[in-house]
Scaffold this motif. Structure first.
Motif, PDB file in Angstrom:
ATOM      1  N   UNK A 118       0.854  -1.193   0.000  1.00 29.64           N
ATOM      2  CA  UNK A 118       0.000   0.000   0.000  1.00 29.64           C
ATOM      3  C   UNK A 118       0.891   1.244   0.000  1.00 29.64           C
ATOM      4  N   UNK A 119       1.424   1.632  -1.168  1.00 29.34           N
ATOM      5  CA  UNK A 119       2.345   2.776  -1.216  1.00 29.34           C
ATOM      6  C   UNK A 119       1.745   4.075  -0.681  1.00 29.34           C
ATOM      7  N   UNK A 120       0.432   4.273  -0.868  1.00 29.81           N
ATOM      8  CA  UNK A 120      -0.195   5.513  -0.424  1.00 29.81           C
ATOM      9  C   UNK A 120      -0.062   5.704   1.082  1.00 29.81           C
ATOM     10  N   UNK A 121      -0.108   4.604   1.823  1.00 35.60           N
ATOM     11  CA  UNK A 121       0.024   4.681   3.280  1.00 35.60           C
ATOM     12  C   UNK A 121       1.422   4.254   3.745  1.00 35.60           C
ATOM     13  N   UNK A 122       2.301   3.997   2.758  1.00 33.16           N
ATOM     14  CA  UNK A 122       3.687   3.593   3.034  1.00 33.16           C
ATOM     15  C   UNK A 122       3.733   2.366   3.936  1.00 33.16           C
ATOM     16  N   UNK A 123       2.895   1.405   3.622  1.00 32.54           N
ATOM     17  CA  UNK A 123       2.774   0.219   4.465  1.00 32.54           C
ATOM     18  C   UNK A 123       2.843  -1.058   3.633  1.00 32.54           C
ATOM     19  N   UNK A 124       3.520  -2.049   4.179  1.00 31.46           N
ATOM     20  CA  UNK A 124       3.574  -3.379   3.576  1.00 31.46           C
ATOM     21  C   UNK A 124       3.280  -4.401   4.667  1.00 31.46           C
ATOM     22  N   UNK A 125       2.368  -5.322   4.394  1.00 30.22           N
ATOM     23  CA  UNK A 125       2.015  -6.377   5.344  1.00 30.22           C
ATOM     24  C   UNK A 125       2.546  -7.697   4.800  1.00 30.22           C
ATOM     25  N   UNK A 126       3.483  -8.286   5.532  1.00 28.32           N
ATOM     26  CA  UNK A 126       4.225  -9.452   5.058  1.00 28.32           C
ATOM     27  C   UNK A 126       3.922 -10.658   5.942  1.00 28.32           C
ATOM     28  N   UNK A 127       3.600 -11.775   5.282  1.00 31.11           N
ATOM     29  CA  UNK A 127       3.276 -13.009   6.014  1.00 31.11           C
ATOM     30  C   UNK A 127       4.065 -14.165   5.407  1.00 31.11           C
ATOM     31  N   UNK A 128       4.640 -14.974   6.293  1.00 27.77           N
ATOM     32  CA  UNK A 128       5.239 -16.241   5.881  1.00 27.77           C
ATOM     33  C   UNK A 128       5.032 -17.244   7.003  1.00 27.77           C
ATOM     34  N   UNK A 129       4.970 -18.548   6.701  1.00 25.85           N
ATOM     35  CA  UNK A 129       4.590 -19.547   7.705  1.00 25.85           C
ATOM     36  C   UNK A 129       5.543 -19.652   8.886  1.00 25.85           C
ATOM     37  N   UNK A 130       6.822 -19.353   8.692  1.00 28.01           N
ATOM     38  CA  UNK A 130       7.804 -19.596   9.749  1.00 28.01           C
ATOM     39  C   UNK A 130       8.086 -18.372  10.614  1.00 28.01           C
ATOM     40  N   UNK A 131       7.251 -17.335  10.506  1.00 20.54           N
ATOM     41  CA  UNK A 131       7.477 -16.124  11.301  1.00 20.54           C
ATOM     42  C   UNK A 131       6.152 -15.425  11.563  1.00 20.54           C
ATOM     43  N   UNK A 132       6.161 -14.554  12.564  1.00 15.36           N
ATOM     44  CA  UNK A 132       4.954 -13.792  12.865  1.00 15.36           C
ATOM     45  C   UNK A 132       4.697 -12.761  11.762  1.00 15.36           C
ATOM     46  N   UNK A 133       3.417 -12.448  11.469  1.00 17.92           N
ATOM     47  CA  UNK A 133       3.108 -11.417  10.470  1.00 17.92           C
ATOM     48  C   UNK A 133       3.805 -10.107  10.829  1.00 17.92           C
ATOM     49  N   UNK A 134       4.274  -9.396   9.799  1.00 18.50           N
ATOM     50  CA  UNK A 134       5.021  -8.161  10.037  1.00 18.50           C
ATOM     51  C   UNK A 134       4.450  -7.026   9.197  1.00 18.50           C
ATOM     52  N   UNK A 135       4.304  -5.857   9.810  1.00 23.00           N
ATOM     53  CA  UNK A 135       3.950  -4.642   9.095  1.00 23.00           C
ATOM     54  C   UNK A 135       5.216  -3.806   8.968  1.00 23.00           C
ATOM     55  N   UNK A 136       5.578  -3.494   7.728  1.00 25.21           N
ATOM     56  CA  UNK A 136       6.852  -2.837   7.449  1.00 25.21           C
ATOM     57  C   UNK A 136       6.595  -1.543   6.691  1.00 25.21           C
ATOM     58  N   UNK A 137       7.313  -0.501   7.023  1.00 26.61           N
ATOM     59  CA  UNK A 137       7.161   0.778   6.337  1.00 26.61           C
ATOM     60  C   UNK A 137       7.855   0.787   4.985  1.00 26.61           C
ATOM     61  N   UNK A 138       7.210   1.414   3.996  1.00 28.09           N
ATOM     62  CA  UNK A 138       7.809   1.604   2.678  1.00 28.09           C
ATOM     63  C   UNK A 138       8.533   2.946   2.700  1.00 28.09           C
ATOM     64  N   UNK A 139       9.845   2.937   2.503  1.00 32.84           N
ATOM     65  CA  UNK A 139      10.628   4.166   2.582  1.00 32.84           C
ATOM     66  C   UNK A 139      10.843   4.823   1.227  1.00 32.84           C
ATOM     67  N   UNK A 140      10.808   4.032   0.147  1.00 35.28           N
ATOM     68  CA  UNK A 140      10.979   4.593  -1.193  1.00 35.28           C
ATOM     69  C   UNK A 140      10.060   3.876  -2.158  1.00 35.28           C
TER      70      UNK A 140
END
Length: 212
Positions: A118-140
């Motif tokens: 979601x570039x407009x909100x500078x947000x990325x929601x990342x999920x993979x089975x071997x780790x907890x879900x992560x919300x990461x900021x988009x810097x560029x």
């Protein structure tokens, strides 16, 4: 800085991609009677086998591309791709997939992962089975220069991911006959080991345009 310059250069020399710039994009079904359906066919002809249908009020259907004449659009139904008459499809007001306001869902299968961009909100929601879900900021957020095939690149805050490169090209998930209009390369950060950061590794996947 060298890494940034290299990735920027990559965006400008991508090979020609045989897809119209307006796709993939979300469309609404129009001009179909309320007691009828829009057929999804196995090929871009009126005589091809019917493999699915769309309701007369179906909204936000992703069309991943068209035939050369632009009269038939490619859509996914179940585990395969098919074709609908573009006579009955109307593009929504949502912009091109490279616009900052666009929203994308990307995923891969080896290993399994998913990413909502979601570039407009500078947000990325990342999920993979071997780790907890992560919300990461988009810097560029960067896109290819005018006149070049549509592509985009995003860099993330320090965390589970480093960057993602997106190209407008046909993509398959490797597990079905569905067709997607955007391919992705995702740099995943390695965990710390003995106080040293291991090199990132790159995974591949496909992306869809979703409602923002």
């Amino acid at each position: 800085m060298r890494r940034l310059a290299f990735l920027l250069a990559c965006l400008c020399v991508l090979p020609f991609i045989a897809k119209a710039d307006g796709f993939p994009a979300l469309h609404d079904v129009v001009d179909v009677a309320s007691d009828d359906v829009l057929n999804i066919r196995s090929g871009p002809t009126a005589g091809a086998e019917i493999i699915g249908t769309l309701a007369p009020d179906a909204r936000n259907i992703e069309v991943t591309g068209t035939n050369e004449s632009g009269t038939w659009g490619r859509v996914n139904t179940g585990e395969r791709a098919g074709w609908v008459s573009m006579r009955f499809m109307q593009a929504t007001a949502q912009g091109h997939w490279t616009d900052p306001t666009a929203k994308l869902r990307c995923f891969g299968t080896e290993p399994f992962w998913s990413l909502i961009l979601s570039p407009a909100t500078k947000r990325a929601d990342y999920i993979r089975p071997d780790a907890a879900p992560a919300t990461i900021g988009i810097t560029q957020f960067l896109t290819s220069a005018p006149g070049y095939p549509p592509a985009a690149w995003m860099m993330f805050e320090k965390g589970a991911l480093e960057w993602v490169q997106l190209e407008q090209t046909s993509c398959n998930d490797g597990m079905s006959d569905r067709d997607f209009g955007i391919s992705a390369r995702l740099a995943v950060s390695q965990p710390m080991k003995d106080a040293l950061t291991l090199p990132n590794y790159v995974v591949h996947g496909c992306c869809s345009v979703i409602l923002h």
